[in-house]
Enzyme design. Structure first.
Site, PDB file in Angstrom:
ATOM      1  N   PRO A   1       4.074   7.178   3.641  1.00 58.19           N
ATOM      2  CA  PRO A   1       4.796   5.896   3.612  1.00 58.19           C
ATOM      3  C   PRO A   1       6.223   6.072   3.123  1.00 58.19           C
ATOM      4  O   PRO A   1       6.483   6.820   2.185  1.00 58.19           O
ATOM      5  CB  PRO A   1       3.971   5.063   2.623  1.00 58.19           C
ATOM      6  CG  PRO A   1       2.603   5.650   2.686  1.00 58.19           C
ATOM      7  CD  PRO A   1       2.815   7.118   2.900  1.00 58.19           C
ATOM      8  N   GLU A   2       7.148   5.380   3.780  1.00 60.27           N
ATOM      9  CA  GLU A   2       8.542   5.418   3.375  1.00 60.27           C
ATOM     10  C   GLU A   2       8.857   4.206   2.508  1.00 60.27           C
ATOM     11  O   GLU A   2       7.990   3.380   2.224  1.00 60.27           O
ATOM     12  CB  GLU A   2       9.443   5.489   4.604  1.00 60.27           C
ATOM     13  CG  GLU A   2       9.254   6.783   5.395  1.00 60.27           C
ATOM     14  CD  GLU A   2      10.358   7.023   6.405  1.00 60.27           C
ATOM     15  OE1 GLU A   2      11.430   6.404   6.288  1.00 60.27           O
ATOM     16  OE2 GLU A   2      10.153   7.843   7.312  1.00 60.27           O
TER      17      GLU A   2
END
Length: 295
Positions: free
Chosen positions: A2-3
């Site tokens: 996840p960013e």
């Protein structure tokens, strides 16, 4: 992994349940995730109240009234879900099947706020981790002491980029991914922000700086587009690539708006551009861009 927009989305989803709630008990179902849990993990949280929930880079930070900060990282496949015991249901709908196998429910927080609830951390690959760090030691902790500026705040500007990139010959994309310069930027959204700015990921980072060390108009534009790209992704709930899901189980849809990421061989979406999206490898990561309009 996840960013930043995904982590920010998770933070906003957890906050109404987590903030202000008392932790009645904690189920720690294994001794470690990526790393071992800290000594006294359960006892240091039990009976305590979560005073605030925030994010630094890709870390979730829950301030505890004891003075500790619960640091949480999602790793590759970690996710949270909220189960509201008052309603006896998990809020939200599931667009796609999501891993809810209880054997991967590694940590469960039993909370008492306006009503009872459970926050469950599920992580099939176990690349995420949790730690407890005294708030007064957080800034100097090895996880945080070298982090750069936050890209969503007012600190990110063309002048900030000029200060960070001056005399740097490293490729622009590599500089943007350097967490010691800017914290939290990841591969997907850097590709998208560079496309919006018409900038090649291969150009030297220092080319955005004048000889006098000031920001060029392209630096100002890039700073603006980084914030806009991240904010657009947050509004959309993040990008549901691989395992990411929001805390209510629904998935984000920003991936439907990707202009270049994952679109190798497809027409560029820039108005008037007749180019084709290309993929190159930089530092073992795929970079998507349009060679025709990104210069």
């Amino acid at each position: 992994m996840p960013e930043l927009p995904e982590v920010e989305t998770v933070k906003r989803g957890l906050a109404p349940t987590f903030e202000g709630a008392q932790i009645l008990s904690v189920d720690q179902n294994r001794p470690d995730l990526r790393f071992a849990f800290p000594d006294g993990f359960v006892s240091r949280l039990t009976g305590r109240t979560v005073s605030a929930l925030s994010r630094r880079s890709k870390y979730l930070l829950a301030d505890i009234d004891s003075g500790d900060v619960l640091v949480m990282h999602l790793g590759m496949s970690g996710s949270f879900r909220i189960e509201n015991e008052a309603l006896n249901e998990t809020p939200g709908s599931f667009e796609y099947a999501r891993n809810r196998n209880p054997k991967h429910d590694h940590v469960v927080f039993h909370l008492q706020g306006s009503h009872r609830a459970r926050i469950i951390y599920n992580d099939p690959r176990r690349f995420g981790f949790m730690d407890l760090i005294p708030r007064k030691q957080l800034a100097d902790h090895r996880l945080f002491r070298d982090l750069g500026l936050e890209p969503l705040g007012n600190d990110l500007s063309g002048e900030a980029l000029a200060r960070l990139f001056r005399d740097r010959k490293t490729p622009l994309k590599a500089a943007l991914l350097n967490q010691k310069l800017i914290a939290g930027l990841g591969n997907i959204y850097v590709c998208e922000a560079l496309w919006r700015s018409g900038l090649s990921p291969l150009r030297p980072a220092g080319s955005l700086v004048t000889k006098a060390g000031r920001a060029t108009k392209k630096a100002d534009l890039l700073a603006f587009n980084i914030r806009e790209t991240l904010n657009d992704a947050i509004k959309a709930g993040g990008s549901s690539l691989r395992d990411h899901a929001q805390t209510d189980g629904t998935l984000g849809y920003f991936q439907h708006s990707f202009a270049v990421y994952g679109r190798e061989g497809e027409p560029c979406r820039t108005d008037g551009c007749k180019g084709t999206v290309s993929r190159v490898v930089q530092s073992n990561r795929s970079t998507f861009h349009c060679p025709s309009c990104q210069t």
